[in-house]
Design a protein around this motif. Structure first.
Motif, PDB file in Angstrom:
ATOM      1  N   LEU A 110       1.069  -1.538   0.190  1.00 37.26           N
ATOM      2  CA  LEU A 110      -0.168  -0.170   0.650  1.00 37.26           C
ATOM      3  C   LEU A 110       1.003   0.794   0.118  1.00 37.26           C
ATOM      4  CD1 LEU A 110      -2.760   1.080   0.281  1.00 37.26           C
ATOM      5  CD2 LEU A 110      -2.414   0.881   2.835  1.00 37.26           C
ATOM      6  N   ALA A 111       1.528   0.939   0.731  1.00 35.89           N
ATOM      7  CA  ALA A 111       2.911   2.194   0.569  1.00 35.89           C
ATOM      8  C   ALA A 111       3.324   2.546  -0.205  1.00 35.89           C
ATOM      9  CB  ALA A 111       3.720   2.367   2.158  1.00 35.89           C
ATOM     10  N   GLY A 112       4.093   1.472  -0.614  1.00 34.23           N
ATOM     11  CA  GLY A 112       4.370   1.744  -2.826  1.00 34.23           C
ATOM     12  C   GLY A 112       3.087   2.504  -3.473  1.00 34.23           C
ATOM     13  N   LEU A 113       2.247   2.093  -3.342  1.00 33.16           N
ATOM     14  CA  LEU A 113       1.000   1.794  -4.392  1.00 33.16           C
ATOM     15  C   LEU A 113       1.146   3.925  -4.263  1.00 33.16           C
ATOM     16  CD1 LEU A 113      -2.088  -0.233  -4.108  1.00 33.16           C
ATOM     17  CD2 LEU A 113      -0.129   0.284  -6.128  1.00 33.16           C
ATOM     18  N   TYR A 114       1.377   4.067  -2.991  1.00 27.45           N
ATOM     19  CA  TYR A 114       1.049   5.684  -2.436  1.00 27.45           C
ATOM     20  C   TYR A 114       2.950   6.461  -3.185  1.00 27.45           C
ATOM     21  CZ  TYR A 114      -3.225   5.240  -0.542  1.00 27.45           C
ATOM     22  OH  TYR A 114      -4.652   4.496   0.265  1.00 27.45           O
ATOM     23  N   GLU A 115       3.299   5.576  -2.855  1.00 24.01           N
ATOM     24  CA  GLU A 115       4.268   6.017  -3.279  1.00 24.01           C
ATOM     25  C   GLU A 115       5.063   6.596  -4.814  1.00 24.01           C
ATOM     26  OE1 GLU A 115       9.871   5.416  -2.756  1.00 24.01           O
ATOM     27  OE2 GLU A 115       8.203   4.302  -1.650  1.00 24.01           O
ATOM     28  N   ALA A 116       3.881   5.568  -5.631  1.00 25.55           N
ATOM     29  CA  ALA A 116       4.096   6.086  -7.030  1.00 25.55           C
ATOM     30  C   ALA A 116       3.150   6.816  -7.785  1.00 25.55           C
ATOM     31  CB  ALA A 116       3.577   4.253  -7.845  1.00 25.55           C
ATOM     32  N   GLN A 117       2.238   7.009  -6.535  1.00 21.01           N
ATOM     33  CA  GLN A 117       1.638   8.633  -7.095  1.00 21.01           C
ATOM     34  C   GLN A 117       2.630   9.348  -6.910  1.00 21.01           C
ATOM     35  OE1 GLN A 117      -2.149   8.280  -5.123  1.00 21.01           O
ATOM     36  NE2 GLN A 117      -2.694   5.644  -6.257  1.00 21.01           N
ATOM     37  N   GLY A 118       3.351   9.553  -6.261  1.00 19.16           N
ATOM     38  CA  GLY A 118       4.741  10.963  -6.168  1.00 19.16           C
ATOM     39  C   GLY A 118       4.202  11.232  -4.772  1.00 19.16           C
ATOM     40  N   LEU A 119       3.827  10.670  -3.899  1.00 19.48           N
ATOM     41  CA  LEU A 119       4.081  11.212  -2.268  1.00 19.48           C
ATOM     42  C   LEU A 119       5.877  10.032  -1.577  1.00 19.48           C
ATOM     43  CD1 LEU A 119       0.826   9.938  -0.376  1.00 19.48           C
ATOM     44  CD2 LEU A 119       1.809  12.201  -1.017  1.00 19.48           C
ATOM     45  N   THR A 120       6.643  10.764  -0.658  1.00 24.46           N
ATOM     46  CA  THR A 120       8.172  10.817  -0.566  1.00 24.46           C
ATOM     47  C   THR A 120       7.643   9.698   0.423  1.00 24.46           C
ATOM     48  OG1 THR A 120       7.471  12.078   1.186  1.00 24.46           O
ATOM     49  CG2 THR A 120       8.505  13.393  -0.365  1.00 24.46           C
ATOM     50  N   PRO A 121       8.297   8.848   0.657  1.00 20.38           N
ATOM     51  CA  PRO A 121       8.489   6.861   0.722  1.00 20.38           C
ATOM     52  C   PRO A 121       7.894   7.736   2.692  1.00 20.38           C
ATOM     53  CG  PRO A 121      10.863   7.457  -0.759  1.00 20.38           C
ATOM     54  CD  PRO A 121       9.857   9.008  -0.734  1.00 20.38           C
ATOM     55  N   GLU A 122       8.849   8.331   2.710  1.00 21.99           N
ATOM     56  CA  GLU A 122       8.153   8.466   4.256  1.00 21.99           C
ATOM     57  C   GLU A 122       6.672   8.987   4.763  1.00 21.99           C
ATOM     58  OE1 GLU A 122      10.697  10.543   3.247  1.00 21.99           O
ATOM     59  OE2 GLU A 122      12.811   8.907   4.145  1.00 21.99           O
ATOM     60  N   THR A 123       6.145   9.583   3.840  1.00 19.45           N
ATOM     61  CA  THR A 123       5.122   9.757   4.063  1.00 19.45           C
ATOM     62  C   THR A 123       3.855   9.128   3.205  1.00 19.45           C
ATOM     63  OG1 THR A 123       5.026  12.596   2.664  1.00 19.45           O
ATOM     64  CG2 THR A 123       3.223  11.883   2.933  1.00 19.45           C
ATOM     65  N   ALA A 124       4.851   8.756   2.080  1.00 20.13           N
ATOM     66  CA  ALA A 124       3.680   7.559   1.595  1.00 20.13           C
ATOM     67  C   ALA A 124       3.435   6.343   2.589  1.00 20.13           C
ATOM     68  CB  ALA A 124       4.406   6.760   0.237  1.00 20.13           C
ATOM     69  N   HIS A 125       4.554   5.459   3.739  1.00 20.18           N
ATOM     70  CA  HIS A 125       4.895   4.844   4.977  1.00 20.18           C
ATOM     71  C   HIS A 125       3.662   5.559   5.655  1.00 20.18           C
ATOM     72  CE1 HIS A 125       5.818   2.331   7.266  1.00 20.18           C
ATOM     73  NE2 HIS A 125       6.008   2.908   8.687  1.00 20.18           N
ATOM     74  N   ARG A 126       3.152   6.620   6.236  1.00 20.23           N
ATOM     75  CA  ARG A 126       2.427   7.005   7.054  1.00 20.23           C
ATOM     76  C   ARG A 126       0.995   7.190   7.126  1.00 20.23           C
ATOM     77  NH1 ARG A 126       4.101  12.576   7.068  1.00 20.23           N
ATOM     78  NH2 ARG A 126       5.892  11.454   7.731  1.00 20.23           N
ATOM     79  N   VAL A 127       0.907   7.441   5.465  1.00 14.73           N
ATOM     80  CA  VAL A 127      -0.598   7.315   4.903  1.00 14.73           C
ATOM     81  C   VAL A 127      -1.498   6.077   5.133  1.00 14.73           C
ATOM     82  CG1 VAL A 127      -2.057   8.109   3.231  1.00 14.73           C
ATOM     83  CG2 VAL A 127      -0.088   9.622   3.301  1.00 14.73           C
ATOM     84  N   ALA A 128      -0.530   5.426   4.949  1.00 14.19           N
ATOM     85  CA  ALA A 128      -0.398   3.850   4.343  1.00 14.19           C
ATOM     86  C   ALA A 128      -0.983   3.004   6.334  1.00 14.19           C
ATOM     87  CB  ALA A 128       0.854   3.186   4.032  1.00 14.19           C
ATOM     88  N   VAL A 129      -0.160   3.832   7.008  1.00 14.38           N
ATOM     89  CA  VAL A 129      -0.219   3.312   8.301  1.00 14.38           C
ATOM     90  C   VAL A 129      -1.346   3.366   9.220  1.00 14.38           C
ATOM     91  CG1 VAL A 129       0.584   3.478  11.036  1.00 14.38           C
ATOM     92  CG2 VAL A 129       2.034   3.239   8.818  1.00 14.38           C
ATOM     93  N   GLU A 130      -1.709   5.287   8.956  1.00 14.55           N
ATOM     94  CA  GLU A 130      -2.793   5.331   9.087  1.00 14.55           C
ATOM     95  C   GLU A 130      -4.517   4.783   8.607  1.00 14.55           C
ATOM     96  OE1 GLU A 130      -2.534  10.284   9.122  1.00 14.55           O
ATOM     97  OE2 GLU A 130      -0.948   9.865  10.263  1.00 14.55           O
ATOM     98  N   LEU A 131      -4.382   5.147   7.505  1.00  9.55           N
ATOM     99  CA  LEU A 131      -5.217   4.484   6.527  1.00  9.55           C
ATOM    100  C   LEU A 131      -5.915   3.156   7.149  1.00  9.55           C
ATOM    101  CD1 LEU A 131      -4.818   5.464   3.218  1.00  9.55           C
ATOM    102  CD2 LEU A 131      -6.455   6.398   4.307  1.00  9.55           C
ATOM    103  N   THR A 132      -4.528   2.170   7.325  1.00 10.35           N
ATOM    104  CA  THR A 132      -4.874   0.616   7.442  1.00 10.35           C
ATOM    105  C   THR A 132      -5.118   0.346   9.291  1.00 10.35           C
ATOM    106  OG1 THR A 132      -3.085  -0.627   6.391  1.00 10.35           O
ATOM    107  CG2 THR A 132      -3.305  -1.517   8.375  1.00 10.35           C
ATOM    108  N   ALA A 133      -4.930   2.104   9.870  1.00 12.09           N
ATOM    109  CA  ALA A 133      -5.848   1.545  11.227  1.00 12.09           C
ATOM    110  C   ALA A 133      -6.578   1.864  10.955  1.00 12.09           C
ATOM    111  CB  ALA A 133      -4.561   2.755  11.844  1.00 12.09           C
ATOM    112  N   HIS A 134      -7.047   2.785  10.670  1.00 13.49           N
ATOM    113  CA  HIS A 134      -8.494   3.216   9.659  1.00 13.49           C
ATOM    114  C   HIS A 134      -9.493   2.152   9.398  1.00 13.49           C
ATOM    115  CE1 HIS A 134     -12.028   5.525   9.779  1.00 13.49           C
ATOM    116  NE2 HIS A 134     -11.888   5.484   8.326  1.00 13.49           N
TER     117      HIS A 134
END
Length: 243
Positions: A110-134
């Motif tokens: 999931l983080a890789g998908l967000y990173e492929a859309q233009g997010l930095t690796p750190e931001t992509a990982h954070r977004v993936a973690v928060e969305l997964t928790a939700h």
């Protein structure tokens, strides 16, 4: 208190709401069903009217076309949409299984998908973690498959909308061919059908967000060609004494 406007208030005409696939599903099926009901039954009754002025064969052919067409449209929509919804449910089940069996790998995906859309690796990982928790399932279905678990299309809705719309559409040419005097039956049917097709073409373009004028032109020309062809066949058969 936040003063930021919500996406819905900024763009009220955009589909930021649940159930969109369901609504478009039955709207699409309804418009297509109405269009087919108008054209197919009109072509049948106009063809018979070209061969005979008697009301009985026109009514019989029209009713047979209406009943057979409505059942055929409903069955076709049910089979088609069932295949789509079965595929979506299978993908949802597969994603849930993968989340249970390999959560770390799925999080990285999931983080890789967000990173492929233009997010930095750190931001992509954070977004993936928060969305997964939700809601892990919803996050993965949206990012990977563009599916909403609560918005899987219904085969029954599509079948019912298509059959009902076909029937309503077919009633118009039936009334147009049966009610006027014999000399006005075919001209009245032509006018009524072409006007109705223009309306369904406009509605279908509105649903799809495409050019209204182009859609109207397509269905009107196609409908006129179908009516002219079947009337010509009926007239030739009637004049030749075959029927």
């Amino acid at each position: 208190m936040s003063t930021e406007p919500s996406p819905r208030s900024v763009h009220p005409d955009e589909p930021h709401r649940q159930g969109l696939a369901q609504r478009l599903n039955w709207l699409r099926a309804g418009v297509l069903g109405a269009n087919d009901g108008i054209v197919s039954v009109a072509a049948i009754v106009v063809g018979v009217a070209g061969a005979s002025t008697a009301l009985a064969p026109i009514l019989t052919a029209g009713l047979a076309g209406l009943v057979g067409g409505a059942i055929s449209m409903a069955l076709g929509e049910y089979v088609s949409v069932s295949s789509q919804s079965d595929s979506e449910r299978a993908l949802i089940a597969k994603e849930k299984r993968e989340l249970r069996e390999m959560p770390d790998e799925e999080l990285a995906e999931l983080a890789g998908l967000y990173e492929a859309q233009g997010l930095t690796p750190e931001t992509a990982h954070r977004v993936a973690v928060e969305l997964t928790a939700h809601d892990a399932v919803a996050a993965h279905l949206s990012a990977e498959l563009h599916i909403d678990e609560d918005d899987v299309v219904s085969a029954w809705h599509a079948a019912g909308a298509s059959a009902a719309a076909f029937t309503l559409g077919a009633i118009l040419p039936m009334l147009a061919i049966l009610l006027p005097p014999a000399q006005w039956r075919v001209p009245t049917t032509f006018v009524a059908v072409l006007v109705a097709l223009a309306v369904t073409g406009w509605v279908s373009a509105w649903i799809g967000g495409s050019s209204r004028s182009r859609a109207v032109l397509r269905v009107v020309i196609g409908g006129a060609a179908a009516l002219a062809a079947t009337y010509a066949v009926g007239s030739l058969l009637g004049a030749s004494g075959v029927v």
